[in-house]
Design a protein around this motif. Structure first.
Motif, PDB file in Angstrom:
ATOM      1  N   LEU A 102      -7.123   0.479  -3.132  1.00  7.25           N
ATOM      2  CA  LEU A 102      -6.104   1.526  -3.130  1.00  7.25           C
ATOM      3  C   LEU A 102      -6.233   2.405  -4.375  1.00  7.25           C
ATOM      4  O   LEU A 102      -6.667   1.942  -5.429  1.00  7.25           O
ATOM      5  CB  LEU A 102      -4.704   0.910  -3.097  1.00  7.25           C
ATOM      6  N   GLY A 103      -5.821   3.651  -4.248  1.00  9.10           N
ATOM      7  CA  GLY A 103      -5.688   4.536  -5.392  1.00  9.10           C
ATOM      8  C   GLY A 103      -6.810   5.542  -5.535  1.00  9.10           C
ATOM      9  O   GLY A 103      -7.903   5.363  -4.991  1.00  9.10           O
ATOM     10  N   PRO A 104      -6.555   6.598  -6.302  1.00  7.16           N
ATOM     11  CA  PRO A 104      -7.523   7.688  -6.444  1.00  7.16           C
ATOM     12  C   PRO A 104      -8.781   7.330  -7.208  1.00  7.16           C
ATOM     13  O   PRO A 104      -9.778   8.041  -7.126  1.00  7.16           O
ATOM     14  CB  PRO A 104      -6.719   8.774  -7.182  1.00  7.16           C
ATOM     15  N   GLU A 105      -8.756   6.233  -7.986  1.00  4.24           N
ATOM     16  CA  GLU A 105      -9.953   5.845  -8.735  1.00  4.24           C
ATOM     17  C   GLU A 105     -10.774   4.802  -7.992  1.00  4.24           C
ATOM     18  O   GLU A 105     -11.782   4.319  -8.495  1.00  4.24           O
ATOM     19  CB  GLU A 105      -9.570   5.303 -10.111  1.00  4.24           C
ATOM     20  N   ALA A 106     -10.349   4.453  -6.769  1.00  5.09           N
ATOM     21  CA  ALA A 106     -11.035   3.395  -6.034  1.00  5.09           C
ATOM     22  C   ALA A 106     -12.312   3.887  -5.375  1.00  5.09           C
ATOM     23  O   ALA A 106     -13.198   3.102  -5.080  1.00  5.09           O
ATOM     24  CB  ALA A 106     -10.104   2.827  -4.959  1.00  5.09           C
ATOM     25  N   THR A 107     -12.420   5.158  -5.113  1.00 10.54           N
ATOM     26  CA  THR A 107     -13.584   5.688  -4.413  1.00 10.54           C
ATOM     27  C   THR A 107     -14.704   5.969  -5.407  1.00 10.54           C
ATOM     28  O   THR A 107     -14.537   6.748  -6.341  1.00 10.54           O
ATOM     29  CB  THR A 107     -13.229   6.986  -3.664  1.00 10.54           C
ATOM     30  N   ALA A 128       0.826  -1.202   0.000  1.00  8.29           N
ATOM     31  CA  ALA A 128       0.000   0.000   0.000  1.00  8.29           C
ATOM     32  C   ALA A 128       0.864   1.256   0.000  1.00  8.29           C
ATOM     33  O   ALA A 128       0.591   2.226  -0.728  1.00  8.29           O
ATOM     34  CB  ALA A 128      -0.936   0.003   1.205  1.00  8.29           C
ATOM     35  N   ALA A 129       1.914   1.255   0.816  1.00  5.90           N
ATOM     36  CA  ALA A 129       2.796   2.422   0.882  1.00  5.90           C
ATOM     37  C   ALA A 129       3.521   2.635  -0.437  1.00  5.90           C
ATOM     38  O   ALA A 129       3.692   3.778  -0.895  1.00  5.90           O
ATOM     39  CB  ALA A 129       3.793   2.245   2.024  1.00  5.90           C
ATOM     40  N   GLU A 130       3.965   1.552  -1.076  1.00  5.11           N
ATOM     41  CA  GLU A 130       4.682   1.679  -2.341  1.00  5.11           C
ATOM     42  C   GLU A 130       3.736   2.098  -3.470  1.00  5.11           C
ATOM     43  O   GLU A 130       4.074   2.948  -4.300  1.00  5.11           O
ATOM     44  CB  GLU A 130       5.371   0.359  -2.687  1.00  5.11           C
ATOM     45  N   PHE A 131       2.550   1.513  -3.504  1.00  2.00           N
ATOM     46  CA  PHE A 131       1.584   1.845  -4.546  1.00  2.00           C
ATOM     47  C   PHE A 131       1.185   3.320  -4.468  1.00  2.00           C
ATOM     48  O   PHE A 131       0.951   3.969  -5.493  1.00  2.00           O
ATOM     49  CB  PHE A 131       0.352   0.943  -4.419  1.00  2.00           C
ATOM     50  N   ALA A 132       1.114   3.851  -3.250  1.00  2.00           N
ATOM     51  CA  ALA A 132       0.721   5.253  -3.063  1.00  2.00           C
ATOM     52  C   ALA A 132       1.719   6.215  -3.683  1.00  2.00           C
ATOM     53  O   ALA A 132       1.381   7.373  -3.969  1.00  2.00           O
ATOM     54  CB  ALA A 132       0.570   5.554  -1.570  1.00  2.00           C
ATOM     55  N   LYS A 133       2.945   5.777  -3.917  1.00  2.00           N
ATOM     56  CA  LYS A 133       3.966   6.641  -4.507  1.00  2.00           C
ATOM     57  C   LYS A 133       3.809   6.786  -6.023  1.00  2.00           C
ATOM     58  O   LYS A 133       4.422   7.663  -6.633  1.00  2.00           O
ATOM     59  CB  LYS A 133       5.358   6.093  -4.193  1.00  2.00           C
ATOM     60  N   ILE A 134       2.996   5.931  -6.623  1.00  2.00           N
ATOM     61  CA  ILE A 134       2.832   5.954  -8.079  1.00  2.00           C
ATOM     62  C   ILE A 134       1.919   7.107  -8.483  1.00  2.00           C
ATOM     63  O   ILE A 134       0.867   7.334  -7.878  1.00  2.00           O
ATOM     64  CB  ILE A 134       2.238   4.621  -8.575  1.00  2.00           C
ATOM     65  N   ASP A 135       2.304   7.820  -9.514  1.00  2.00           N
ATOM     66  CA  ASP A 135       1.421   8.796 -10.153  1.00  2.00           C
ATOM     67  C   ASP A 135       0.534   8.010 -11.115  1.00  2.00           C
ATOM     68  O   ASP A 135       0.967   7.598 -12.198  1.00  2.00           O
ATOM     69  CB  ASP A 135       2.265   9.833 -10.902  1.00  2.00           C
ATOM     70  N   LEU A 136      -0.713   7.761 -10.711  1.00  2.00           N
ATOM     71  CA  LEU A 136      -1.575   6.866 -11.476  1.00  2.00           C
ATOM     72  C   LEU A 136      -1.832   7.405 -12.880  1.00  2.00           C
ATOM     73  O   LEU A 136      -1.865   6.625 -13.844  1.00  2.00           O
ATOM     74  CB  LEU A 136      -2.898   6.645 -10.746  1.00  2.00           C
ATOM     75  N   GLU A 137      -1.998   8.705 -13.023  1.00  2.00           N
ATOM     76  CA  GLU A 137      -2.240   9.265 -14.352  1.00  2.00           C
ATOM     77  C   GLU A 137      -1.032   9.060 -15.259  1.00  2.00           C
ATOM     78  O   GLU A 137      -1.173   8.764 -16.445  1.00  2.00           O
ATOM     79  CB  GLU A 137      -2.592  10.743 -14.242  1.00  2.00           C
TER      80      GLU A 137
END
Length: 773
Positions: free
Chosen positions: A446-451, A67-76
């Motif tokens: 996880l991620g900004p598109e999950a909500t 979760a901590a590592e995935f949060a560092k990714i710029d999803l766009e």
């Protein structure tokens, strides 16, 4: 169910030769490839399955926090990288129509499409498509090329992006690139690091080089109960695919017979087993077939072996095609050739329009597979995927025609034809469900598109907590109150375990959180009858506490059920002379009947539960040829238990008197409710002789050899721990004179583990290791 489907007949020595594998005198094997124990002893219970996919196989280590590592990714930025890759064709595997989008949709679909509701196994969650057997199923032909194309993205983002997340996200990016507005994407899938040897995918008799062979018919008949055409004809549980090595159904129809109505029956059976209703089923098929093409230029018997058995120089790629370039316009995958629409790279409604606007006749592909072509010569044509200026007739599969001839599917198709926006939303939501169904509760997303705005029923939603949380003083006071109700240690422990042990790690469903033990369907299961008066009494404890607690504090029924079990275990340990504190983590909430999908939760009902010594009367009919202990092992596996945890929990539950029917089977003690080692001591008592009660070999009587006194009764779930060598070696530890303190400590630890399996709201849900997978 587990792969350990055992036949308990013909076990005498004169049958042994027939049970040895072919070439029995050559079982010595070669260096590094000795024959498996299953080759020698096909009835052996594979306890070692409980210890697979552990930290020893994981290069990321126990402390890796995904979760901590995935949060560092710029999803766009990641999505932009993926979309660039999708439109950059390479020579070694050129893209159809210059866009890899359709084949990536197929890759993601087939990764997620292995999910089945019966036991929650399959799905995209651990990227099992990389490993045998799934990697080498005929229906996954050339998905190895899709994953290899994604390798630069995986290498660029490294451990911060799992293969499982990358495959699903790539499918989403492909859909967006072709014009679909997707419903969202959640990361949080953890990769597995070795093949799954515990999932039973069905009889492995299918011949991938001849789908029309008699072997195909034999294989299908072994997967289905009853007689073809009869009302009782149905697919064995827990299977979902109609044929071995397929994701769903044979696109040519049952037995490759070209029967659309028979195909519709198979589609409904398999998609229902994958937790999809009719509207979701039509949306997925019609939506998926809006894109890309099927490949059938070369006969199947010309194609090389799948990845798992390809030659070493192939470097993990399979299905070598020797014709022409071996790819591009010579590609061979499932044997059917052509596209469904005039524009295979655009999200539109032309698949359904074409399906209903024209009549179709059966034809054959260049590979010899059965398919359908419009009878109208003026029907639209589809461009060649690689040769400019060349076009071909539209193609439909038998499984497509099925949507037109089945009355219920036809209604859904007509609804989508009349309203493209409704179809678009239905496909977007069905795709989201398909690719996220096995992820479990929203806490793991996880991620900004999950909500997303709405809670979806298939996510088993939980409401927000009602009132202020309880604290440590409240916990101790409530334990005293629960014990003062007069509820027995046995009933309290049984009820807590009944709530928590519904959890299955395969799709992260079930567990005590939500308090669904008090709701339909769980409250009505025969195995849970003992819990009903306990739950009623705990409701009164809740009402008294909520009415008198200061500061707006509230305690959930879900917390009280677990807390009652913890109080009971502490009491049982004190009575055994080993006082101990049982951990308890508050914060569970109570959901509602409206937020509980009764049909989907009914799949969690156990037909056999060795922990509570329960066996449905119809078990032999539901699971023909399956030994109850194999299901018991499978249940332990779904609870992520190790062999010692499985053993210690069973022994403790027996002396606590936690049988579902309150029987004495396996309760090898005169001190019921005391957390003693009596189960292990008497199980290993050499003065006892065990005999089966009847020819069903499900119950047994232990007789004192010297006196002939019938001392104990037992089931297969009890004697298993004395008969299996690996489990007996563990039993000996607890049966020894110094075993009691270790037993109490180990039981409490295993108990707490089960109570906390579904608490993704408070525990690390994205770390490496078997519990996180």
């Amino acid at each position: 169910m587990s792969a350990d489907r055992t036949d308990r007949t013909d076990t005498s020595s004169h049958h042994m030769a027939a049970r040895l594998p072919a070439g029995g005198d050559r079982l010595g094997g070669t260096f590094g490839q000795s024959p498996s124990l299953e080759a020698w002893y096909p009835q052996r219970l594979r306890v070692e399955l409980l210890h697979r996919n552990g930290l020893d196989a994981d290069p990321l280590g126990a402390d890796f926090d995904y979760a901590a590592e995935f949060a560092k990714i710029d999803l766009e930025a990641l999505k932009a990288d993926i979309k660039r890759l999708l439109t950059t064709s390479v020579d070694w595997w050129p893209a159809d129509y210059g866009n890899y989008g359709p084949q990536m949709v197929r890759m993601a679909w087939h990764a997620a499409g292995t999910y089945r509701i019966a036991d929650g196994r399959g799905g995209a969650g651990t990227a099992m498509q990389r490993f045998a057997p799934i990697s080498s199923w005929w229906d996954n032909g050339n998905t190895d090329k899709s994953r290899r194309l994604l390798q630069p993205i995986k290498h660029r983002y490294g451990a911060a992006l799992s293969w499982a997340d990358l495959m699903v996200l790539t499918g989403n990016c492909a859909l967006e690139l072709m014009g679909l507005r997707t419903y969202g994407f959640a990361g949080g899938r953890l990769d597995a690091w070795e093949p799954d040897e515990g999932t039973w995918w069905g009889p492995e008799v299918w011949n991938p080089h001849d789908v029309h062979s008699s072997d195909d018919m034999v294989q299908r008949d072994q997967r289905w109960h009853g007689k073809n055409g009869d009302a009782g004809y149905d697919l064995q549980s827990p299977l979902a695919a109609s044929h071995q090595a397929l994701i769903y159904v044979n696109p040519e129809g049952p037995y490759a017979n070209g029967d659309p109505l028979g195909s519709a029956r198979d589609i409904r059976t398999t998609f229902t087993r994958m937790a999809m209703n009719d509207e979701e089923t039509v949306a997925l098929i019609a939506g998926g077939h809006a894109f890309g093409k099927s490949h059938g230029q070369v006969k199947a018997d010309r194609i090389g072996p799948p990845p798992e058995i390809a030659p070493i120089e192939a470097m993990g790629l399979g299905w070598h095609n020797p014709e022409g370039s071996g790819n591009g316009r010579h590609t061979m995958t499932n044997g059917i050739e052509g596209s469904w629409t005039p524009n295979p790279l655009r999200w539109d409604n032309t698949y359904l329009e074409n399906l209903f606007a024209y009549d179709y006749e059966q034809t054959r592909s260049p590979a010899g597979a059965l398919q359908w072509t419009p009878t109208d010569p003026d029907a639209p044509r589809t461009p060649d995927a690689h040769v400019p200026g060349v076009s071909h007739p539209l193609m439909m599969m038998t499984s497509d025609i099925a949507l037109k001839v089945d009355p219920e599917y036809r209604k859904v198709c007509e609804k989508f034809l009349a309203d493209f926006d409704t179809f678009t939303l239905a496909f977007s939501k069905a795709w989201y469900k398909l690719t996220h169904r096995d992820m479990g509760p929203r806490f793991r997303y996880l991620g900004p598109e999950a909500t997303i705005e709405d809670d979806l029923l298939w996510q088993d939603p939980l409401p927000e907590a009602d009132g202020a949380p309880i604290d440590g003083d409240d916990v101790e006071a409530l334990k005293r109150t629960i014990l003062a109700t007069g509820l027995s240690v046995s009933d309290l422990a049984f009820t807590a375990f009944s709530a928590a042990s519904t959890y299955r790690d395969s799709d992260k469903r079930g567990g005590a959180n939500g308090g669904r033990l008090a709701l339909a369907p769980q409250r009505d299961w025969a195995v849970n009858r003992r819990t009903v008066p306990v739950v009623d009494a705990l409701r009164r404890v809740k009402a008294d506490f909520d009415g008198s607690a200061a500061g707006g504090k509230r305690v959930s029924l879900a917390d009280l059920i677990v807390l009652g079990g913890c109080a009971a275990v502490e009491q049982a340990a004190r009575d055994a002379g080993v006082p101990t504190a049982v951990p308890f983590t508050p914060g569970r909430v109570d959901t509602t009947q409206e937020l509980t999908d009764v049909e989907m939760f009914e799949w969690l009902r156990p037909v056999a539960d060795g922990f509570r010594n329960h066996l449905d009367a119809d078990f032999p009919a539901v699971a023909p040829g399956v030994a109850p202990e194999a299901v018991f092992l499978d249940r332990a596996n779904l609870l992520t238990l190790t062999a010692p945890e499985w053993t210690v929990l069973t022994g403790g539950l027996r002396v606590l008197g936690a049988n579902a029917d309150g029987s004495a089977a396996g309760v090898f003690t005169d001190r019921i409710g005391v957390l003693s080692t009596d189960f292990f001591v008497h199980l290993t008592d050499t003065e006892l002789v065990w005999t089966k009660d009847d020819e069903t070999e499900t119950t047994f009587t232990g007789t004192v050899q010297a006196t002939g006194e019938a001392r104990f009764s037992a089931t297969r779930a009890d004697l298993l721990f004395g008969s299996n060598a690996q489990l007996r070696s563990i039993v000996d530890v607890y049966a020894a004179s110094d075993g009691l303190p270790r037993f109490v400590a180990d039981f409490v630890a295993a108990w707490d583990k089960v109570m906390m399996l579904d608490r993704f709201d408070v525990k690390g849900a994205h770390r490496s290791g078997p519990m996180a997978a």
